[in-house]
Design a protein around this motif. Structure first.
Motif, mmCIF file in Angstrom:
data_model
loop_
_atom_site.group_PDB
_atom_site.id
_atom_site.type_symbol
_atom_site.label_atom_id
_atom_site.label_comp_id
_atom_site.label_asym_id
_atom_site.label_seq_id
_atom_site.Cartn_x
_atom_site.Cartn_y
_atom_site.Cartn_z
ATOM 1 N N ASN B 293 -36.005 -17.084 -8.565
ATOM 2 C CA ASN B 293 -37.410 -16.832 -8.882
ATOM 3 C C ASN B 293 -37.750 -15.401 -8.505
ATOM 4 N N SER B 294 -37.086 -14.474 -9.167
ATOM 5 C CA SER B 294 -37.222 -13.079 -8.735
ATOM 6 C C SER B 294 -38.515 -12.435 -9.195
ATOM 7 N N ARG B 295 -39.039 -12.922 -10.331
ATOM 8 C CA ARG B 295 -40.251 -12.298 -10.858
ATOM 9 C C ARG B 295 -41.344 -12.304 -9.799
ATOM 10 N N GLU B 296 -41.522 -13.487 -9.203
ATOM 11 C CA GLU B 296 -42.560 -13.614 -8.199
ATOM 12 C C GLU B 296 -42.233 -12.764 -6.976
ATOM 13 N N HIS B 297 -40.959 -12.804 -6.619
ATOM 14 C CA HIS B 297 -40.519 -12.130 -5.417
ATOM 15 C C HIS B 297 -40.739 -10.614 -5.521
ATOM 16 N N ILE B 298 -40.203 -10.012 -6.585
ATOM 17 C CA ILE B 298 -40.348 -8.563 -6.668
ATOM 18 C C ILE B 298 -41.757 -8.186 -7.073
#
Ligand code: ATP
Ligand code: MG
Lengths: 234, 436
Positions: B293-298
């Protein structure tokens, strides 16, 4: 003359507050104008003539008293309706001509038709404007901007602007004040001609010659209107 | 009739106003331009940076929504996994081994394997036998009886064994040659696809293509068939699991960690696999799942930077707004008589206020259009100038978010700069102006 007067003022008062204490300017003005009537108002400078015209023309509201227009009391009419009435009922002419210098004579007259109150297509608008300019005798100057017009011509453009919506009442505040006698007489002719078509005319002036061409001559003194001959001959 | 009459009148009056003051409108635009451009630039930059970062993470981790499963494995379970998953793309398994390509019997230039920029440097001094790779995993270097091997023309690689095509999860772009073919029977000489780093190493050090899989006796001769970009700094080679396993003992296979990639569709196959593995395994098979879930993370990381920069851009915009406001108030001051006259002939005050506001709104929108135009052109210029060197600028379209930000900035500036003058215009007392 119909039974219902165009304008009926009954005990109109207005107090203005500038710097300092409030000054009562009008203290019970009575006036009745029927269609086709012409009324001259004389008075000292500062007596409140322009103030009275601004109440009649719905630029401002009276403090008290009744103002009937076609029999309806509009003394406390809200601004939206006042704007519509100014557009439909009144034509204004001022001492200063208030022409917009970046517009031609034709556009200056046309602006009274482009005021957000109804809409006329360009052609009809132009026809009306040309008719109004014709009426004041300067149709040939339609494309000129104010800078290229004489004072008398400018004032006639302003009168055409007042006439173009075919108002019921013309309010003129010293329309000849900035003009020489001869040109002034011409302007009064044009205004007077409008009364022949049933238009009421209220003319504020300092010039007795012009005033005497009206059906009635009144004087504003002490905040009230009185017939002029009473003051002069008694 | 009513509304359209108003609207048309407004158009005529507003048009006359703008035509009478062209220079002034232009100067207002100039004062606003930098601020709107700053907003557009910051927004475009942050969107592009976000996109680039996300693309990078997609290559490195996996696309958002992908489930990654780590499994403990053994010499028995690995062949079962490879067999079960062979040729499937709903669940793809990876096993990571280490291999050396180059001269036999020498110490590779990047033990670890470590990124090539650390080549020929021992991380902990010359005598250390501990080496670490980029993920922080450290191990003791093997040492023969004679001590540390001599350095030589050899590069150490991560060898990633794939049970199927991993590119649905990690979309590696092919940069040369071709990608692995998972159809058909395995070939005896394994086909390798290198990442950029490994390809660079091979050309830079002119290595013979001899491969040695660490701790195996037999050395296969691989065929290198292509290069991909995987955003990994460690030299890496991808290979079909069944082709590589022919060269590996089951003991060393058991030491490799097994990782699976799947999305929703892969769940039944995963369950089958787990069941089959449990059946042969003495220890329980313990899957560890995580969902990418990188979108949220970055997003969270970049947002702060974006807001800081947007704040600075907004300050520049504010200066522009002050400029418009100044011009707007001066204009209304000049037009007092015009407005009074227009009201005297019956124009509603709201319409006049609306026209004043509309004039600055149009100024704001024209400025936004100009700033967006400059932004688009600037990005194109930057793309042609630096596109080769900077991945982020290579062949990118102008992000629509930046266009929206520009229009919003123009509108907001128009409203801020026009509201005051509009209110002032509506308040002009006719009676006072028209008094003779
Ligand atoms: N906004 C205002 N606040 C307070 N007093 C005002 C205001 N406007 C005008 N006055 C005062 O009201 C009085 C009447 O003004 P008005 O303009 O009606 O006179 P007038 O009869 O038209 O004079 P003139 O013949 O010089 O045009 C003047 O004494 C003027 O000083
Ligand atoms: Mg006066």
């Amino acid at each position: 003359m119909s039974d219902v007067p165009l304008i009926h003022l009954d005990g109109l008062t207005k107090t203005l507050t500038g710097q300092g204490e409030p000054r009562p300017i009008l203290s019970g003005v009575n006036l009745t104008v029927h269609p086709g009537d012409s009324v001259a108002i004389l008075g000292r400078s500062g007596s409140g003539k322009s103030t009275l015209l601004s109440l009649i023309g719905l630029f401002d509201r009276p403090d008290s008293g009744r103002y009937l227009l076609h029999g309806n009391d509009i003394a406390r009419v809200p601004e939206r309706r006042a704007a519509r009435l100014r557009s439909q009922e009144f034509g204004f002419v001022f001492q200063r001509f208030f022409l917009l210098k970046h517009l031609t004579a034709l556009q200056n007259v046309s602006m009274a038709l482009v005021n957000g109150q109804g809409w006329l297509p360009r052609r009809k608008r132009r026809a009306k404007v040309m008719a109004a300019l014709e009426q004041v005798g300067i149709a040939h100057l339609a494309r000129h901007k104010p800078a290229r017009l004489s004072g008398g011509e400018q004032q006639r453009v302003a009168i055409a602007r007042a006439l173009v919506r075919e108002p019921k009442i013309l309010l003129a505040d010293e329309p000849t004040g900035a003009l020489d006698t001869e040109t002034g007489a011409l302007v009064i002719d044009v205004l007077h001609a409008a009364t022949h078509r049933g238009c009421g005319l209220v003319l504020v002036t300092h010039d007795h010659a012009h005033a005497n061409r009206m059906q009635r001559v009144l004087r504003l003194t002490d905040g009230m209107l009185v017939p002029e001959h009473q003051g002069v001959f008694r | 009739m009513g509304l359209s009459g108003r609207f048309r009148s407004a158009l005529v009056i507003g048009g006359q106003g703008i035509r009478a003051r062209k220079l002034r409108t232009f100067l207002s635009m100039v004062s606003l331009f930098l601020g709107v451009l700053a907003i557009v630039t910051v927004q475009a930059g942050s969107v592009l940076a976000n996109r680039a970062l996300l693309a990078d993470i997609e290559l490195r981790m996996a696309k958002d929504g992908t489930t990654r499963v780590n499994l403990s494995s053994s010499g028995k379970t690995v062949p079962i996994a490879v067999d079960t998953l062979a040729g499937r793309s709903d669940v793809v398994g990876t096993l990571t081994a280490t291999a050396i390509i180059g001269e036999p019997g020498v110490r590779p230039i990047n033990p670890g394997p470590s990124p090539l920029k650390y080549a020929n440097q021992d991380m902990y001094g010359n005598s250390s036998r501990m080496v670490c790779d980029s993920s922080g995993t450290c191990r003791v270097m093997e040492q023969d009886a004679a001590g540390i091997l001599p350095r030589g023309q050899a590069v150490e690689l991560q060898l990633v064994l794939l049970t199927g095509d991993i590119r649905p999860y990690r979309p590696f772009p092919v940069e040369a040659g071709r990608w692995l073919d998972f159809g058909g029977p395995p070939s005896l000489s394994p086909s390798l696809v290198l990442n950029r780093e490994a390809a660079t190493a091979l050309t830079q050090y002119r290595l013979p293509a001899e491969m040695q899989i660490i701790s195996e006796a037999k050395n296969p001769t691989p065929r290198i068939i292509g290069t991909v970009h995987d955003a990994n700094e460690v030299p890496t080679a991808y290979v079909r699991a069944d082709e590589a396993m022919a060269w590996m003992s089951s003991a060393s296979l058991g030491n490799l960690s097994l990782e699976l990639y799947l999305n929703g569709d892969g769940e039944p196959l995963l369950q089958t696999l787990l069941a089959r593995m449990s059946a042969v395994s003495t220890d329980p098979v313990e899957p560890y799942r995580s969902v990418v879930n990188s979108r949220e993370h970055i997003g969270g990381q970049l947002d702060l930077m974006r807001w800081i920069f947007l704040g600075m851009a907004a300050l520049v915009l504010l200066i522009g707004v002050a400029g418009i406001l100044n011009v707007g108030l001066a204009t209304v001051g000049e037009r007092v008589e015009e407005f009074a006259l227009r009201r005297a002939v019956g124009t509603p005050r709201l319409l006049l206020a609306g026209i004043v506001l509309a004039e600055t709104l149009i100024t704001g929108l024209l400025t936004a259009a100009a700033a967006i135009g400059v932004g688009v052109a600037g990005l194109q210029v930057a793309g042609t100038l630096f596109g080769d060197r900077r991945e982020m600028l290579h062949d990118v379209a102008f992000p629509w978010e930046a266009g929206v930000a520009g229009v919003v900035a123009g509108l907001v500036a128009g409203i801020l700069g026009g509201l005051f003058p509009a209110i002032r215009a509506a308040r002009i007392p006719i009676a006072t102006v028209m008094r003779a």
